[in-house]
Design a protein around this motif. Structure first.
Motif, short mmCIF file in Angstrom:
data_model
loop_
_atom_site.label_atom_id
_atom_site.label_comp_id
_atom_site.label_asym_id
_atom_site.label_seq_id
_atom_site.Cartn_x
_atom_site.Cartn_y
_atom_site.Cartn_z
N UNK A 130 12.58 0.28 4.53
CA UNK A 130 13.16 -0.48 5.99
C UNK A 130 11.23 -1.04 5.90
N UNK A 131 11.31 -2.20 5.38
CA UNK A 131 10.67 -2.56 5.83
C UNK A 131 10.19 -3.45 6.87
N UNK A 132 8.42 -3.65 7.63
CA UNK A 132 7.83 -3.55 8.96
C UNK A 132 9.13 -4.90 9.23
N UNK A 133 9.42 -6.05 8.30
CA UNK A 133 9.56 -7.08 8.60
C UNK A 133 10.53 -6.63 9.03
N UNK A 134 11.96 -5.83 8.84
CA UNK A 134 13.20 -5.94 8.80
C UNK A 134 14.27 -5.59 7.38
N UNK A 135 13.15 -5.71 6.42
CA UNK A 135 14.04 -6.65 5.24
C UNK A 135 14.02 -4.95 4.67
N UNK A 136 15.81 -4.56 4.24
CA UNK A 136 15.61 -3.54 3.32
C UNK A 136 15.39 -3.85 2.23
N UNK A 138 7.74 0.58 -8.15
CA UNK A 138 8.21 -1.16 -7.35
C UNK A 138 9.24 -1.16 -6.60
N UNK A 139 9.40 -2.40 -5.86
CA UNK A 139 10.11 -2.90 -5.27
C UNK A 139 11.10 -4.18 -5.12
N UNK A 140 12.27 -3.15 -5.31
CA UNK A 140 13.99 -4.72 -5.46
C UNK A 140 14.64 -5.18 -4.34
N UNK A 141 15.09 -6.08 -4.17
CA UNK A 141 16.65 -6.00 -4.30
C UNK A 141 17.10 -5.03 -3.44
N UNK A 142 17.34 -4.58 -2.41
CA UNK A 142 18.83 -3.54 -1.82
C UNK A 142 20.19 -4.74 -2.23
N UNK A 202 10.56 4.25 4.12
CA UNK A 202 11.06 5.58 2.80
C UNK A 202 11.02 6.58 3.89
N UNK A 203 10.69 6.60 4.93
CA UNK A 203 10.62 8.45 5.59
C UNK A 203 9.87 9.08 5.34
N UNK A 235 0.82 -0.86 -0.21
CA UNK A 235 -0.15 -0.40 0.00
C UNK A 235 1.04 1.42 0.01
N UNK A 236 -0.19 1.83 -0.12
CA UNK A 236 1.54 3.43 -0.27
C UNK A 236 2.07 3.93 1.02
N UNK A 237 1.02 3.76 2.11
CA UNK A 237 1.14 3.54 3.97
C UNK A 237 2.13 2.93 3.69
N UNK A 238 2.29 1.91 3.64
CA UNK A 238 3.31 0.90 3.32
C UNK A 238 4.55 1.40 3.26
N UNK A 239 4.78 2.33 2.17
CA UNK A 239 6.09 2.55 1.10
C UNK A 239 6.29 3.96 1.98
N UNK A 240 4.95 4.61 2.44
CA UNK A 240 5.42 6.39 2.42
C UNK A 240 6.67 5.34 4.50
N UNK A 241 6.30 4.85 5.08
CA UNK A 241 6.82 4.38 6.01
C UNK A 241 8.12 3.98 6.41
#
Length: 704
Positions: free
Chosen positions: A428-434, A482-486, A407-408, A399-405
């Motif tokens: 940084x996703x909620x599960x700690x994944x970059x 789009x969300x990719x591996x870091x 990326x600060x 969701x938009x809110x997840x990605x805003x959170x």
């Protein structure tokens, strides 16, 4: 026993992509050797063989007609057995056994053979230094180097209709349920997929693969330390044969391909059999009741035929079309009428339902139409999965809110890069994944075009997945993200030109190889195939372990370079042929890769006005023409004692950067044969399935 025999490629070292097989040609049934390993000595050129089986550096078979045994390579056939007729034959790592035609008893030959039981058998199968036979009453008897303390599974009737051995384990197809049961010294074999029925099974050193009886696709189990379980998906086979760390087989499609997998290659590969027609199965005088005759090629005798196993209906499927003389069985779901019984009652029920539907639908359509347009005005539908079908099931929706959170709120401190096509943020996703979060390319004047481009790019990225690519994790349809591996080590360009200390020679060769494998996947194995069109060092990213990953291949592949009149490729990497044909091809990626390889070797930029020759490829070609090889290599690194492997890499880069595309190698040729080869010793004793890497050629470089 089949028309394909796989040999063992060696212990304890294997080369990436090693395979070594013999196949029988259709009609003539003459054996032909295919592979990258040492060919067994003395392949008979004038013999017709019924079937073959392979071991460690040797192949044995039965002559067509007489069914006398014949062997070649590193095994000796006793003279006393040369004129005995056998019904079947199977080979393990270092020995072979065959069942005599007259009394169904077994003779064995080779190394580490043990006395076989004095009783008749219907089939025999071999592993490493042991043999097993299936008796006429369905019992399995084993002899040789196999622990007696390992019990046979206590399930079913305890009798079997088929037997298969490999490595240190045995599998059998249980007679009552047709389930596959496995046991042996390697516990990983016990995890055989019991949900499937199998028509045949083949065993390697630490893995087994079976052909499913329902759709003839291959399923593998056991250890996967060299990718020997990565069988092709959605491909049907007529026969398969396992070596020690790989498996090869004949496809069931009209092309009759030979595909192999394992051998430390992450993807399967197709063996080049141009001009060769392989025999799909053993020639026989008549097909069994559960077989049908194929029309694909034939046998030396007009009275013999090639027979394939009929498909088996499993689960809820029933037989719709029976197995015929020349046609396979067709299975499917039962028709609705067969479950309703009376067709007249079915018609009445249909009319009642139709009346109710018409009565209710008018009001519902009005309400649905109003609700739909109201909803679309509030926000767009956030379920792009209904529009785009993915090959991968692990693509996530954010969701938009997840990605805003994550990326600060897209703060400047989270920006990884900026470009005309949009910014890339660290998240940084909620599960700690970059993760890396990229804005899709938008067209401010054409919202519809932006929407379609996003859908196409997402569709393409969602179908591609490889260890040498920057893979897609998920997406946000509302904000077109789009969300990719870091990749924490940044771009290859940064690591060549600005970061210290400089990359060593071994790392540079490994990075080049991994980038080549990523591009090979895009060209050859992605569906549809992908031309990157913007290969450059800044589009190759490095993970924490300094492994290379090709990035930015989705959007580039969707641009119409001819139609737009502009090209995506960065100056210095551009294919010289683009100026004449205004078209970028797979060979354009090869050219750009050659420039990247030159960057790795020289530490020089693709275009540099401070050089006497600004273009890097032309500059290197000039130095090589004057035999100044050492001047090409990066002066920031010490020259290794034996620099010839680096010189060979320079030669490869010049092959890739030839002016004419047809003179350049393909990415498959670059990835599979041209870069410095690596030897892969497999830690066979470790339960962790560790694979230790050593560099055959770069090992000299590491001495500095």
């Amino acid at each position: 026993m089949a028309t394909i025999g796989s040999m063992w490629t060696g212990y304890p070292y294997i080369d990436v992509g090693d395979y070594s097989i013999c196949v029988l040609q259709a009609n003539s049934l003459q054996p032909i050797y295919l592979g990258k390993f040492i060919s067994p000595v003395g392949v008979p050129k004038d013999k017709k063989l019924l079937a073959i089986s392979g071991g460690s550096g040797f192949v044995c078979g039965l002559l067509y007609g007489s069914q006398f045994p014949i062997c070649w390579g590193d095994i000796e056939l006793p003279q006393s057995l040369e004129n005995i007729s056998f019904t079947s034959l199977n080979c393990g790592r270092s020995h072979c056994c065959a069942i005599r035609s007259d009394d169904s008893k077994i003779n064995c030959w080779g190394i580490f053979i043990y006395k076989s039981p004095d009783q008749p058998f219907v089939s025999v199968s071999l592993g490493i230094d042991f043999s097993c036979g299936l008796t006429q009453d369905g019992n399995i008897t084993c002899w040789g180097h196999l622990s007696d303390a390992i019990p046979q599974p206590d399930r079913g009737t305890g009798t079997f209709v088929s037997l298969f051995a490999g490595g240190y384990s045995i599998c059998g197809i249980e007679s009552s349920t047709r389930d596959i049961l496995c046991w042996g010294e390697d516990a990983s074999y016990t995890y055989a997929p019991s949900v499937f029925q199998f028509s045949s099974v083949t065993g390697g050193r630490y893995h087994m693969c079976g052909i499913r009886a329902d759709n003839h696709q291959v399923v593998c189990w056991g250890q996967n330390n060299v990718y020997q379980l990565r069988a092709p998906k959605n491909v049907s086979f007529t026969a398969i044969s396992a070596g020690d760390f790989y498996t090869c087989g004949f496809t069931r499609d009209g092309r009759l391909r030979v595909l192999c997998w394992g051998g430390y290659k992450e993807e399967y590969w197709e063996v080049n059999i141009t001009g060769i027609h392989v025999s799909q199965a053993i020639c026989s005088s008549r097909c069994r009741k559960d077989q049908y005759q194929t029309s694909k090629y034939g046998c030396p005798s007009l009275t013999d035929r090639v027979c394939l196993d009929c498909s088996v209906c499993t689960g809820d499927d029933i037989e719709l079309v029976p197995c015929g003389i020349n046609t396979d069985r067709v299975c499917g779901k039962p028709s609705l009428a067969s479950h309703q019984g009376d067709i007249k009652n079915l018609r009445k029920l249909f009319l009642v339902l139709l009346y109710l539907i018409i009565t209710l639908s008018f009001g519902l359509i009005l309400m649905a139409t109003f609700s739909y347009f109201t909803y679309m005005k509030k926000r767009k539908l956030e379920t792009l999965a209904n529009i785009v079908s993915f090959s991968r099931s692990d693509i996530l929706y954010f969701s938009s809110a997840e990605l805003r959170e994550a990326t600060n709120n897209y703060s400047d401190e989270m920006v990884l890069s900026k470009s005309a096509s949009g910014n890339v943020y660290k998240g940084l996703l909620q599960n700690g994944q970059e993760v890396a979060i990229k804005q899709a390319k938008l067209f401010n004047s054409d919202e519809n075009r932006s929407e379609k481009m996003f859908e196409k790019e997402l569709h393409l990225l969602g179908r591609a997945h490889h260890s040498c690519l920057v893979n897609l994790i998920g997406y946000c349809e509302v904000d077109k993200l789009l969300v990719f591996e870091f990749m924490p080590r940044g771009t290859l360009s940064q690591n060549i030109y600005t970061k210290t200390p400089p990359l060593d020679w071994v790392s540079r060769i490994r990075i080049a190889e991994q980038a080549a494998r990523g591009l090979e996947y895009l060209h050859r194995y992605a569906s549809p195939s992908i031309i990157h069109r913007d290969v450059k060092s800044s589009n190759i990213l490095l993970d924490y372990n300094w492994n290379a990953h090709v990035s930015n291949f989705g959007l580039c592949s969707l641009e119409e370079t001819q139609a737009s009149g502009t090209t995506i490729t960065t100056p210095g990497y551009l294919d010289p042929e683009y100026g004449s044909c205004l078209r970028l091809t797979a060979k354009s990626d090869v050219y750009s890769f050659g420039v990247v390889l030159l960057e790795l070797l020289s530490g020089e930029k693709p275009i540099d006005s401070s050089r006497n020759i600004q273009d890097l490829a032309a500059w290197v070609l000039d130095l090589v023409g004057r035999d100044e090889w050492n001047s090409v290599l990066d002066q920031k690194l010490a020259l290794p004692p034996q620099p010839e492997p680096l010189y060979n890499a320079v030669k490869l880069s010049l092959e890739c950067t030839k002016v004419r595309g047809k003179d350049r190698p393909t990415m498959s040729e670059v990835a599979q044969s041209s870069l410095p080869r690596r030897r892969v010793p497999v830690d066979l004793g470790a339960a962790q399935h560790i694979v230790t890497w050593h560099e055959d050629v770069p090992s000299v470089i590491m001495q500095q």
